[in-house]
Design a protein around this motif. Structure first.
Motif, mmCIF file in Angstrom:
data_model
loop_
_atom_site.group_PDB
_atom_site.id
_atom_site.type_symbol
_atom_site.label_atom_id
_atom_site.label_comp_id
_atom_site.label_asym_id
_atom_site.label_seq_id
_atom_site.Cartn_x
_atom_site.Cartn_y
_atom_site.Cartn_z
ATOM 1 N N VAL A 211 -2.937 30.529 10.757
ATOM 2 C CA VAL A 211 -3.437 31.731 10.415
ATOM 3 C C VAL A 211 -3.241 32.037 8.945
ATOM 4 C CG1 VAL A 211 -3.524 34.358 10.812
ATOM 5 C CG2 VAL A 211 -3.149 32.757 12.815
ATOM 6 N N LEU A 212 -2.133 31.990 8.383
ATOM 7 C CA LEU A 212 -1.734 32.453 7.048
ATOM 8 C C LEU A 212 -2.337 31.408 6.176
ATOM 9 C CD1 LEU A 212 1.781 34.058 7.314
ATOM 10 C CD2 LEU A 212 -0.556 35.241 7.358
ATOM 11 N N ASP A 213 -1.941 30.263 6.503
ATOM 12 C CA ASP A 213 -2.167 29.153 5.407
ATOM 13 C C ASP A 213 -3.560 29.019 5.586
ATOM 14 O OD1 ASP A 213 0.360 28.431 4.978
ATOM 15 O OD2 ASP A 213 0.452 26.652 6.330
ATOM 16 N N GLN A 214 -4.445 29.259 6.531
ATOM 17 C CA GLN A 214 -6.082 28.757 6.600
ATOM 18 C C GLN A 214 -6.521 30.149 5.673
ATOM 19 O OE1 GLN A 214 -7.400 26.280 7.954
ATOM 20 N NE2 GLN A 214 -5.354 25.649 8.560
ATOM 21 N N LEU A 215 -5.875 31.065 5.564
ATOM 22 C CA LEU A 215 -6.523 32.331 4.867
ATOM 23 C C LEU A 215 -6.179 32.358 3.452
ATOM 24 C CD1 LEU A 215 -6.164 34.984 7.585
ATOM 25 C CD2 LEU A 215 -8.049 34.112 6.815
ATOM 26 N N GLY A 216 -5.275 31.264 2.935
ATOM 27 C CA GLY A 216 -4.994 31.399 1.645
ATOM 28 C C GLY A 216 -3.561 31.655 1.137
ATOM 29 N N ALA A 217 -2.588 32.150 2.096
ATOM 30 C CA ALA A 217 -1.492 32.674 1.850
ATOM 31 C C ALA A 217 -0.651 31.409 1.486
ATOM 32 C CB ALA A 217 -0.774 33.436 2.852
ATOM 33 N N ASP A 218 0.383 31.807 0.500
ATOM 34 C CA ASP A 218 1.451 30.823 0.075
ATOM 35 C C ASP A 218 2.633 30.977 1.150
ATOM 36 O OD1 ASP A 218 3.698 29.326 -0.817
ATOM 37 O OD2 ASP A 218 3.789 30.410 -2.776
ATOM 38 N N PHE B 8 -5.943 26.538 23.993
ATOM 39 C CA PHE B 8 -6.299 28.161 23.790
ATOM 40 C C PHE B 8 -5.896 28.408 22.380
ATOM 41 C CE2 PHE B 8 -5.781 32.600 23.816
ATOM 42 C CZ PHE B 8 -7.255 32.732 24.175
ATOM 43 N N MET B 9 -4.731 27.917 21.949
ATOM 44 C CA MET B 9 -4.128 28.574 20.746
ATOM 45 C C MET B 9 -4.813 28.276 19.428
ATOM 46 S SD MET B 9 -1.288 30.186 21.576
ATOM 47 C CE MET B 9 -0.601 30.425 19.936
ATOM 48 N N ARG B 10 -5.729 27.402 19.307
ATOM 49 C CA ARG B 10 -6.563 27.267 18.127
ATOM 50 C C ARG B 10 -7.649 28.325 18.363
ATOM 51 N NH1 ARG B 10 -8.257 22.649 15.606
ATOM 52 N NH2 ARG B 10 -7.274 21.197 17.245
ATOM 53 N N ALA B 11 -8.140 28.791 19.641
ATOM 54 C CA ALA B 11 -9.111 29.772 19.460
ATOM 55 C C ALA B 11 -8.606 31.227 19.209
ATOM 56 C CB ALA B 11 -9.634 29.828 21.067
ATOM 57 N N TYR B 12 -7.299 31.181 19.734
ATOM 58 C CA TYR B 12 -6.628 32.566 19.529
ATOM 59 C C TYR B 12 -6.378 32.962 17.938
ATOM 60 C CZ TYR B 12 -2.811 35.908 19.669
ATOM 61 O OH TYR B 12 -1.788 37.108 19.568
ATOM 62 N N ALA B 13 -5.868 31.730 17.294
ATOM 63 C CA ALA B 13 -5.544 31.797 16.180
ATOM 64 C C ALA B 13 -6.675 32.076 14.969
ATOM 65 C CB ALA B 13 -4.997 30.664 15.462
ATOM 66 N N LYS B 14 -8.108 31.247 15.572
ATOM 67 C CA LYS B 14 -9.305 31.780 14.975
ATOM 68 C C LYS B 14 -9.670 33.454 15.116
ATOM 69 C CE LYS B 14 -14.187 30.637 14.636
ATOM 70 N NZ LYS B 14 -14.629 31.947 14.838
ATOM 71 N N HIS B 15 -9.409 33.845 16.354
ATOM 72 C CA HIS B 15 -9.606 35.202 16.435
ATOM 73 C C HIS B 15 -8.908 35.855 15.533
ATOM 74 C CE1 HIS B 15 -9.860 39.036 19.039
ATOM 75 N NE2 HIS B 15 -8.458 38.864 18.888
ATOM 76 N N LEU B 16 -7.403 35.817 15.212
ATOM 77 C CA LEU B 16 -6.975 36.726 14.442
ATOM 78 C C LEU B 16 -7.033 36.521 12.984
ATOM 79 C CD1 LEU B 16 -3.013 35.806 15.789
ATOM 80 C CD2 LEU B 16 -4.560 37.885 16.283
ATOM 81 N N ARG B 17 -7.642 35.217 12.523
ATOM 82 C CA ARG B 17 -8.371 34.990 11.539
ATOM 83 C C ARG B 17 -9.444 35.813 11.076
ATOM 84 N NH1 ARG B 17 -7.348 29.470 12.453
ATOM 85 N NH2 ARG B 17 -9.700 29.213 12.443
#
Length: 618
Positions: free
Chosen positions: A285-292, A238-247
């Motif tokens: 979340v952060l890495d996937q959205l381009g953050a350092d 489920f954590m994969r789906a939850y992280a996508k929800h936040l992204r």
């Protein structure tokens, strides 16, 4: 000859041996022991004659049931799961957890049947856990208990508390209920359970009902927890789906004009997960959205928490995060607690933002989006925070300490037609109306990140901390503790006695210049404890806030007294806007209340006495 019947009552520790005068009783004892699985427990046998006379001390049963009831911790269950704490014995055992899980499963089934007006089948319950080392054995007990109740179970593995609630809502999961196994920021020896339905977290009265039923099961159970489950839980990610929800929330609300899918590109964000469950926020979340995220700390889960307590209120956690932000010239630092239902942040100048500052920051963000909204906090927040909120057109409701109390107050205010978008406790628990009234540390950080990016897109380079630059801090602030001198089972009643005596002394004007506080706008009175509307919430813990004035009627500050739900002690919080104000209030509290009322006889008030004499701690 009278017939006999037997039942077993398991006892941990050194229970008193049963004494039998008749040979049939001795025979029953031998047979019962032959089939007992409680190898590390003493056993008391109940022998009944046909006349119904019970030949054992029934206090034993009450003590066994009280062990379960004492595990209730407000709206949670918490206890000692491992040896290693001085003065504390293990009480959150697999048999106890199994009984509680079974009772929760039965409670859910009954609630669904009442809601739907028909019998229900295939009731689904998910379980997540933080990385505590007791989690594996206690998880088996949870699944065993839920299976006894007839529930289908789903294993989420390492998870966060907010994710467990969201697993009841997000498709294709949408379970009927969920349990999170965690003890938040408490030591590795502790563990606990948090309960959710699609409507949110359970209330204290609901958890009390579940623990009462579990106590009866526990006191009469004959078998140990099974390690071989007939229907093993289904493992889900489920954590994969939850992280996508936040992204998705960040992408949609930032709506970056150049790189929509990587709106955090160009931002450096440090995460300190404290070896709890929060590392996912960095990777997923952060890495996937381009953050350092270079420079992030303690991301790998470790149930011994070797670096520091995972707690946004912990000075070490905030200091390490501050150092990492400054060393890497990062835009933001984030500190999560173990199960990520709380968080704190550090701005780009290295300023820690937690407690009142975090509430002020979130208030500034929310009041931009919802002008004039009411904000609910616990009654330990400062007068300066109230001014910060009201200066921006908001309304501030002071309420009972306890994150569940604060959140539920916001829910009730909205039901009564008072728009309330933010509910926050000084501990870092924060819930928003837009997010199902869920206290989610990750979601709160998401809101802060979105505002940070928006400010940058608008041309500001001041950073998120600029939103609270005019928040003043109280001149003096202190927290003192008084231990209750009592057996654990009587501590709660003794604590309530002290707190109610405090209220009586104020109402009877025995503390001159002291008055029970009230915010006025939200139907809350009597020391920010009692709802005075038509549907007051049940009081789960007694506490009062008093405002204190001098002989000239000039306000000195306030005193808040409450019983801890974690330990047998009473917490006293004070704030003052005048030099020496906290010491003055402490002297009055000691001399005119504790000593005058005789309450000093049941309390260890050495901290109070020391501060009254020296005006400082340490």
């Amino acid at each position: 000859m009278a017939s006999t019947s037997t039942s077993l009552i398991p006892l941990r520790g050194h229970g008193r041996k049963a004494s039998f005068s008749s040979s049939p009783a001795k025979t029953a004892l031998k047979k019962a022991l032959r089939f007992s699985f409680w190898s590390k427990s003493s056993v008391v046998i109940c022998v009944k004659s046909s006349s119904g006379a019970v030949k054992y001390n029934e206090v034993v049963v009450d003590e066994e049931m009280d062990k379960i009831r004492r595990l209730q911790n407000g709206s949670d269950v918490r206890g000692v799961a491992l040896e290693g704490e001085k003065g504390r014995t293990v009480d959150l055992t697999p048999p106890a957890v199994e009984a509680i899980a079974e009772s929760f499963g039965e409670w859910i089934i009954k609630a669904l049947e009442k809601e739907r007006g028909r019998p229900v089948e295939d009731v689904t319950v998910s379980l997540g856990k933080d990385p505590r080392i007791s989690g594996a054995s206690l998880s088996v007990a949870v699944f065993a208990g839920l299976a006894r109740a007839g529930c289908l179970t789903f294993e989420m593995g390492l998870a966060t508390t907010p994710a467990c609630f969201m697993s009841t809502l997000l498709p294709p999961f949408a379970y009927d209920a969920s349990i999170m196994m965690t003890a938040s920021h408490l030591p590795y020896t502790r563990n606990g359970l948090k309960f959710f339905t699609k409507k949110g977290g359970l209330t204290s009265p609901e958890v009390e009902e579940i623990c009462d039923e579990a106590a009866r099961k526990y006191a009469n159970r004959l078998t140990k927890v099974s390690t071989m489950l007939n229907s093993p839980p289904k493992k889900v990610d489920f954590m994969r789906a939850y992280a996508k929800h936040l992204r998705d929330i960040i992408k949609e609300r930032v709506n970056h004009p150049i790189h929509y899918d990587t709106p955090l590109k160009g931002f450096q964000i440090i995460v300190n997960a404290g070896n709890g469950s929060g590392g996912f926020f960095t990777w997923d979340v952060l890495d996937q959205l381009g953050a350092d995220t270079f420079g992030s700390l303690h991301l790998n889960p470790n149930g011994m928490f070797p670096n520091h307590i995972p707690n946004p209120e912990d000075k070490t956690a905030m200091a390490l995060t501050r150092a990492a932000v400054l060393e890497n010239t990062a835009d933001l630092g984030i500190v999560f607690d173990t199960d990520v239902d709380r968080s704190g942040v550090v701005d780009n100048n290295g300023n820690p933002i937690n407690g009142d500052k975090l509430i002020a920051l979130m208030s500034a963000v929310v009041l931009k989006e919802h002008p004039g909204t009411t904000i609910v906090t616990d009654a330990r927040t400062s007068m300066e925070l109230t001014r910060f909120i009201t200066d921006r057109g908001g309304h501030h409701c002071l309420y009972r300490v306890g994150y569940r109390n604060v959140i539920d107050k916001g829910v009730h205010l909205n039901q009564d037609g008072v728009e309330t978008h933010l509910m926050m406790e000084t501990s870092g628990h924060g819930a928003l109306k837009e997010n199902y009234f869920l206290d989610d540390g990750a979601y709160m950080v998401v809101k802060i990140i979105i505002e940070m990016v928006r400010m940058t897109l608008e041309g500001s380079d001041e950073g998120i901390g600029s939103l609270i630059k005019d928040l003043e801090e109280p001149l003096e602030s202190i927290e003192l503790r008084m231990n209750i001198i009592s057996e654990p089972k009587y501590a709660k009643a003794r604590g309530r006695e002290v707190i109610e005596a405090f209220r009586s002394y104020i109402e009877e004007c025995q503390l001159k210049g002291w008055e029970l506080d009230a915010c006025g706008d939200c139907w809350v009175s009597e020391g920010c404890l009692v709802d005075s509307n038509d549907s007051p919430a049940a009081i789960d813990a007694h506490m009062y806030r008093a405002k204190v004035s001098n002989e000239k009627n000039d306000e000195i500050g306030w005193v808040h007294i409450r019983q801890s739900i974690h330990n047998p002690n009473i917490a006293i919080n004070m704030q003052s806007s005048v030099p020496g104000g906290c010491q003055l209030m402490t002297k009055v509290f000691r001399d005119k209340f504790l000593l005058a009322s005789g309450m000093d006889k049941i309390l260890d008030f050495s901290q109070v006495d020391k501060y009254a004499k020296l005006g400082k701690m340490g």
